[in-house]
Design a protein around this motif. Structure first.
Motif, PDB file in Angstrom:
ATOM      1  N   THR A 169     -10.821  -2.075   3.863  1.00  0.00           N
ATOM      2  CA  THR A 169      -9.512  -2.685   4.071  1.00  0.00           C
ATOM      3  C   THR A 169      -9.391  -3.994   3.300  1.00  0.00           C
ATOM      4  O   THR A 169      -8.341  -4.297   2.705  1.00  0.00           O
ATOM      5  CB  THR A 169      -9.283  -2.919   5.573  1.00  0.00           C
ATOM      6  OG1 THR A 169      -9.461  -1.678   6.274  1.00  0.00           O
ATOM      7  CG2 THR A 169      -7.884  -3.438   5.833  1.00  0.00           C
ATOM      8  N   LEU A 173      -6.725  -4.786   0.412  1.00  0.00           N
ATOM      9  CA  LEU A 173      -5.747  -5.872   0.475  1.00  0.00           C
ATOM     10  C   LEU A 173      -5.891  -6.847  -0.683  1.00  0.00           C
ATOM     11  O   LEU A 173      -4.913  -7.488  -1.090  1.00  0.00           O
ATOM     12  CB  LEU A 173      -5.874  -6.608   1.813  1.00  0.00           C
ATOM     13  CG  LEU A 173      -5.497  -5.809   3.072  1.00  0.00           C
ATOM     14  CD1 LEU A 173      -5.798  -6.610   4.334  1.00  0.00           C
ATOM     15  CD2 LEU A 173      -4.026  -5.402   3.039  1.00  0.00           C
ATOM     16  N   ILE A 181      -1.405   0.030  -1.268  1.00  0.00           N
ATOM     17  CA  ILE A 181      -1.507  -0.441   0.124  1.00  0.00           C
ATOM     18  C   ILE A 181      -0.571   0.360   1.012  1.00  0.00           C
ATOM     19  O   ILE A 181      -0.929   0.797   2.114  1.00  0.00           O
ATOM     20  CB  ILE A 181      -1.209  -1.942   0.208  1.00  0.00           C
ATOM     21  CG1 ILE A 181      -2.298  -2.742  -0.536  1.00  0.00           C
ATOM     22  CG2 ILE A 181      -1.124  -2.401   1.660  1.00  0.00           C
ATOM     23  CD1 ILE A 181      -2.027  -4.220  -0.616  1.00  0.00           C
ATOM     24  N   LYS A 185      -1.899   2.793   3.907  1.00  0.00           N
ATOM     25  CA  LYS A 185      -1.774   1.984   5.133  1.00  0.00           C
ATOM     26  C   LYS A 185      -1.941   2.830   6.391  1.00  0.00           C
ATOM     27  O   LYS A 185      -2.626   2.447   7.347  1.00  0.00           O
ATOM     28  CB  LYS A 185      -0.412   1.301   5.147  1.00  0.00           C
ATOM     29  CG  LYS A 185      -0.152   0.468   6.409  1.00  0.00           C
ATOM     30  CD  LYS A 185       1.244  -0.077   6.433  1.00  0.00           C
ATOM     31  CE  LYS A 185       2.227   1.045   6.747  1.00  0.00           C
ATOM     32  NZ  LYS A 185       2.099   1.522   8.135  1.00  0.00           N
TER      33      LYS A 185
END
Length: 419
Positions: A169, A173, A181, A185
């Motif tokens: 993650t 990011l 993303i 997500k």
């Protein structure tokens, strides 16, 4: 021959005197060498001669030796017989002592053999019990280590999954584009949500509660009773329970108590004492008012807590084991006023207990016709059973309410205190 007085005397063996003519020679008086000892003085108890009777033994009873020898010889024979009997008894006692000495010696050797056999068997039993305890300890250690290894592996796997998810993650990011993303997500959020929802216990769930109790009875081993046991149960305050009929109520100046039963983490009752149990009982309205309880360790996993409150009111009771509240602690305790004793009589009716007095009244509110102001069997207001004249309570062991029942409270009655 070595003594001066007898150096010149002629000596011979006694056993040879029977055939010796010298042993039969007449005996002469030491005081009168020319006079033979033919007489016997009874008063002086000695042989004398004729000159002695005339001189020193005058007026003493005497007789010829031939006349008195039988009487004195018989007396001597009786003494000899008695002495011989005592000699026989002594010889028998000495023989018994010798026999008893031999018996004592033999018995001591037999008991020594028994002691050696017992000691060797006892040592063997203790050694076997020692090996059994060490084996039990090793099994318990392996069991706890296996549980810890399993717990550690589960947590390590969970940590690895979390670390992988976090690293992915963070990289997404920091390095991913907006579109990347947004595309990933949903998957990432689902993964992190699932990892966060995994339940795990911060407690290792395994303790080092391994104790050895030398005083604990361990049963029989090789026919011998042995002591010493391994204790692996640890008390769990959350599973300890309180028991007692009057757990939440008590009386002023009356000794009351309840029982604490300790259990381990599996909910099984502890079978030994020695836990640190602390109890506090404090008044909720009066800060300086507290009751000092007494904790008695019964030695079987139960503890009796007794106390005697001096002030009525509400109290907060806290029971701690190892510094933690037990199950049901803290709780509220209501201390009522001192038990009110009955001042009247426990009777069937005023007519009977007062001897038929018309003015006698009872707190039950019963009345009789014919001018009687008290209660009688089957008449109005009578409870139909024996009751107290001071308050109308029908239970003999009840507390006095100090007045008639509420259903008759509108009636002003004279309560009979002593009929």
């Amino acid at each position: 021959r070595r003594q001066k007085k007898t150096a010149s005397h002629a000596l011979m063996e006694l056993e040879n005197t029977k055939d010796c003519s010298q042993a039969r020679k007449p005996l002469f008086c030491p005081s009168h060498p020319t006079e033979r000892l033919r007489l016997f003085c009874e008063q002086c108890d000695q042989p004398v001669c004729r000159d002695c009777v005339v001189d020193r033994h005058r007026q003493h009873p005497y007789d010829f030796t031939g006349n008195v020898i039988h009487r004195h010889g018989d007396a001597l024979r009786e003494l000899l017989k008695s002495t011989q009997q005592r000699m026989g008894i002594l010889e028998g006692v000495l023989s018994q002592i010798d026999d008893m000495g031999s018996a004592v010696h033999g018995r001591a050797e037999a008991v020594a053999t028994e002691i050696y056999l017992f000691a060797s068997g006892y040592v063997k039993a203790i050694e076997e019990h020692r090996d059994r305890l060490l084996k039990q300890l090793e099994d318990l250690k392996v069991q706890k280590e296996n549980l810890l290894h399993l717990r550690k592996a589960q947590l390590q796997q969970l940590l690895l999954d979390m670390r992988t998810g976090v690293e992915f993650t963070e990289r997404l990011l920091t390095s991913g584009s907006d579109l990347e993303i947004l595309i990933t997500k949903g998957v990432v959020a689902s993964r992190l949500t699932k990892l966060n929802s995994v339940a795990y216990n911060t407690d290792p769930s395994v303790d080092d509660g391994i104790l050895f109790s030398p005083q604990e009875r361990a049963g029989q081993c090789c026919g011998y009773e042995v002591f010493g046991a391994i204790l692996n149960k640890v008390v769990d305050p959350a599973r300890c329970t309180l028991h007692g009929e009057d757990l939440h109520s008590a009386r002023q100046n009356q000794l009351t108590g309840f029982t604490l039963i300790c259990s381990d983490t599996m909910g099984e009752r502890m079978r030994r004492g020695g836990e640190a149990v602390q109890v506090t009982i404090t008044h909720k309205d009066k800060r300086d008012c507290a009751v000092k309880p007494t904790v008695c360790d019964n030695g079987d996993g139960t503890y009796h807590i007794s106390y005697n409150p001096e002030e009525p009111g509400l109290y907060a009771v806290c029971i701690y084991v190892k510094g933690q509240h037990v199950q049901g602690s803290p709780f509220t305790l209501m201390v009522k006023n001192k038990f009110r004793e009955h001042q009247g009589v426990f009777h069937c009716c005023t007519f009977c207990s007062s001897g038929g007095q018309k003015a006698a009244r009872c707190a039950c509110g019963g009345t009789m016709p014919g001018g009687y102001q008290g209660c009688g069997h089957g008449h109005k207001g009578h409870p139909g059973c024996p009751h107290w004249s001071c308050c109308g309570q029908v239970k003999e062991s009840s507390e006095c309410s100090g007045g008639p029942p509420t259903d008759n409270s509108q009636r002003s009655l004279l309560r009979t205190v002593a009929l």
